[in-house]
Scaffold this motif. Structure first.
Motif, PDB file in Angstrom:
ATOM      1  N   LEU A  42       0.652  -1.297   0.241  1.00  0.00           N
ATOM      2  CA  LEU A  42      -0.162   0.066  -0.166  1.00  0.00           C
ATOM      3  C   LEU A  42       1.109   0.946  -0.261  1.00  0.00           C
ATOM      4  N   ARG A  43       2.008   1.046   0.780  1.00  0.00           N
ATOM      5  CA  ARG A  43       2.967   2.496   0.435  1.00  0.00           C
ATOM      6  C   ARG A  43       3.301   2.572   0.167  1.00  0.00           C
ATOM      7  N   ARG A  47       3.307   5.683  -3.282  1.00  0.00           N
ATOM      8  CA  ARG A  47       4.905   6.245  -3.217  1.00  0.00           C
ATOM      9  C   ARG A  47       4.970   6.934  -5.056  1.00  0.00           C
ATOM     10  N   ARG A  48       4.231   6.136  -5.897  1.00  0.00           N
ATOM     11  CA  ARG A  48       4.124   5.377  -6.736  1.00  0.00           C
ATOM     12  C   ARG A  48       3.497   5.795  -7.973  1.00  0.00           C
ATOM     13  N   TYR A  49       1.955   5.261  -7.722  1.00  0.00           N
ATOM     14  CA  TYR A  49       1.189   6.180  -8.500  1.00  0.00           C
ATOM     15  C   TYR A  49       0.370   6.673  -7.697  1.00  0.00           C
ATOM     16  N   GLY A  50       0.516   7.817  -6.565  1.00  0.00           N
ATOM     17  CA  GLY A  50      -0.376   8.269  -5.565  1.00  0.00           C
ATOM     18  C   GLY A  50      -1.716   7.729  -5.183  1.00  0.00           C
ATOM     19  N   MET A  51      -1.842   6.624  -4.766  1.00  0.00           N
ATOM     20  CA  MET A  51      -2.593   5.613  -4.655  1.00  0.00           C
ATOM     21  C   MET A  51      -3.259   5.610  -2.998  1.00  0.00           C
ATOM     22  N   GLY A  52      -2.537   6.840  -2.403  1.00  0.00           N
ATOM     23  CA  GLY A  52      -2.639   7.324  -1.107  1.00  0.00           C
ATOM     24  C   GLY A  52      -4.305   8.042  -0.656  1.00  0.00           C
ATOM     25  N   PRO A  53      -4.522   7.753   0.741  1.00  0.00           N
ATOM     26  CA  PRO A  53      -5.785   8.886   1.342  1.00  0.00           C
ATOM     27  C   PRO A  53      -5.899   9.654   0.337  1.00  0.00           C
ATOM     28  N   ALA A  54      -7.364  10.077   0.362  1.00  0.00           N
ATOM     29  CA  ALA A  54      -7.644  11.730  -0.425  1.00  0.00           C
ATOM     30  C   ALA A  54      -7.765  12.611   0.563  1.00  0.00           C
ATOM     31  N   VAL A  55      -6.995  12.165   2.080  1.00  0.00           N
ATOM     32  CA  VAL A  55      -7.426  12.816   3.377  1.00  0.00           C
ATOM     33  C   VAL A  55      -6.606  12.308   4.199  1.00  0.00           C
ATOM     34  N   ARG A  56      -5.322  13.312   4.551  1.00  0.00           N
ATOM     35  CA  ARG A  56      -4.068  12.828   5.443  1.00  0.00           C
ATOM     36  C   ARG A  56      -4.202  13.632   6.782  1.00  0.00           C
ATOM     37  N   ALA A  88      -3.551  -0.649 -14.437  1.00  0.00           N
ATOM     38  CA  ALA A  88      -4.550  -0.092 -12.673  1.00  0.00           C
ATOM     39  C   ALA A  88      -4.587   0.891 -11.966  1.00  0.00           C
ATOM     40  N   ALA A  89      -3.785   1.112 -11.558  1.00  0.00           N
ATOM     41  CA  ALA A  89      -4.134   3.093 -11.046  1.00  0.00           C
ATOM     42  C   ALA A  89      -4.701   3.941 -11.374  1.00  0.00           C
ATOM     43  N   ARG A  90      -3.967   4.440 -13.127  1.00  0.00           N
ATOM     44  CA  ARG A  90      -4.682   5.361 -13.459  1.00  0.00           C
ATOM     45  C   ARG A  90      -6.132   4.810 -13.958  1.00  0.00           C
ATOM     46  N   ALA A  91      -6.609   3.390 -13.952  1.00  0.00           N
ATOM     47  CA  ALA A  91      -8.149   3.407 -14.550  1.00  0.00           C
ATOM     48  C   ALA A  91      -8.875   3.421 -12.963  1.00  0.00           C
ATOM     49  N   ALA A  92      -8.454   2.698 -11.268  1.00  0.00           N
ATOM     50  CA  ALA A  92      -8.747   2.872 -10.269  1.00  0.00           C
ATOM     51  C   ALA A  92      -9.155   4.028 -10.230  1.00  0.00           C
ATOM     52  N   LYS A  93      -7.741   5.184 -10.064  1.00  0.00           N
ATOM     53  CA  LYS A  93      -8.527   6.714  -9.873  1.00  0.00           C
ATOM     54  C   LYS A  93      -9.968   7.965 -10.995  1.00  0.00           C
ATOM     55  N   GLY A  94     -10.156   6.871 -12.498  1.00  0.00           N
ATOM     56  CA  GLY A  94     -10.994   7.135 -13.158  1.00  0.00           C
ATOM     57  C   GLY A  94     -10.062   8.109 -14.373  1.00  0.00           C
TER      58      GLY A  94
END
Length: 337
Positions: A42-43, A47-56, A88-94
């Motif tokens: 997850l980390r 780091r690589r694809y910007g798949m972190g939590p929207a609010v930190r 996959a990351a780009r698709a998951a983020k729409g």
């Protein structure tokens, strides 16, 4: 009635670590367990694809909202299906539609020559196996079923069984052996869905062999043997080839099997044994000697011994194929006469 502060404290203390309200979100550890991946993964995705939590929130602890969780579930589903992680990351983020597995333009994922020639190759079996095993570890039944169904539809029973299903089962089994009983449910779920897809691949049972042709092929586990998944794969492969079969499944009593052989007059009988403790050699000899028909024109079946339980001393005049492909070849030859 309103909840007092002491009641609220007791309620909070009773929650599992990582749980909380929808607003608070879940911790990275809790989310990793839910998805069947490691917190490090997850980390790395963050780091690589910007798949972190929207609010930190402040501090070092991350909290994942339901929207974050849904995004990562989609990421896991796509990567399990073989889509490269960046796509996959780009698709998951729409951001884009996912590319079909194996057709990505990433520099580290070249298109195979077979695919360029227009064929339908399996591609990288290890990737297919990993995707299936990851979906099983997440207990993601829809993804497991989708992947298995697509696998058999595109590549057939033999390739699907030998190159993906069996390796995935072995991978899950090794995970179970090294983690105590933690992954028993994973193996059971994967086995059940493989069985389900093999049954669907077999299709409806036809009327059987023509009156002038050879009898059907009988498939049965020996008494005491409950492990019949490989026999289900063989049944699906035979039906895929249009050969008449009679599947009796696990732990068939000797008397019932003998009666069935005499009634059906099969061209061959496959006896499955997973362990040496269930490999009943006297029964195999008895079935091989069982006859039917009128005097002077009696027939008897060929006997194939399937499974690792028959390892060791060979039985005269009985076939012992090394795998699914070899068993299908031998049985097709017998059926063709």
């Amino acid at each position: 009635m309103g909840e007092s502060r002491s009641d609220q404290r007791r309620s909070d203390q009773g929650r599992e670590p990582g749980e909380g309200s929808a607003e608070a979100g879940v911790t990275t550890g809790a989310l990793a367990r839910r998805l069947g991946v490691s917190p490090t993964t997850l980390r790395s995705w963050d780091r690589r694809y910007g798949m972190g939590p929207a609010v930190r929130s402040g501090g070092r602890h991350r909290r994942w909202t339901p929207q974050d969780v849904a995004m990562l579930e989609e990421m896991c589903r796509l990567t399990s299906a073989g889509v490269p992680p960046a796509e996959a990351a780009r698709a998951a983020k729409g951001w884009s539609d996912p590319l079909t597995p194996g057709t990505g333009a990433a520099a580290d994922e070249p298109v195979s020559l077979a695919r360029a020639a227009g064929a339908e190759p399996l591609g990288d079996p290890r990737q297919e196996c990993k995707g299936l095993a990851r979906a099983a570890v997440r207990l993601d039944a829809p993804s497991v079923d989708d992947q298995l169904t697509s696998l058999v539809e595109r590549h057939g029973v033999v390739v699907g069984w030998e190159e993906v299903m069996v390796p995935a089962l072995h991978a899950v089994g090794r995970k179970w052996e090294t983690a105590g009983d933690r992954y028993v449910e994973v193996e059971h779920l994967l086995s059940w869905h493989i069985s389900r897809v093999l049954h669907r691949a077999s299709g409806p049972v036809g009327p059987g062999a023509p009156a002038t042709g050879a009898g059907p092929i009988v498939l049965a586990c020996v008494p005491g043997e409950q492990h019949c998944l490989p026999l289900e794969a063989l049944h699906a492969g035979l039906v895929e080839r249009g050969l008449p079969t009679r599947m009796f499944g696990p732990a068939v009593p000797p008397e019932a099997l003998t009666a069935a052989v005499r009634r059906l007059g099969p061209v061959a009988v496959v006896l499955w044994s997973q362990t040496r403790s269930t490999a009943d050699r006297p029964l195999a000899r008895h079935i091989a000697a069982t006859t039917w028909g009128v005097k002077g024109a009696r027939g008897r079946p060929a006997v194939l011994l399937g499974g690792p339980g028959w390892a060791g001393r060979p039985e005269p005049d009985m076939l012992r194929p090394a795998g699914l492909r070899e068993a299908l070849t031998a049985l097709t030859s017998l059926a063709d006469g």
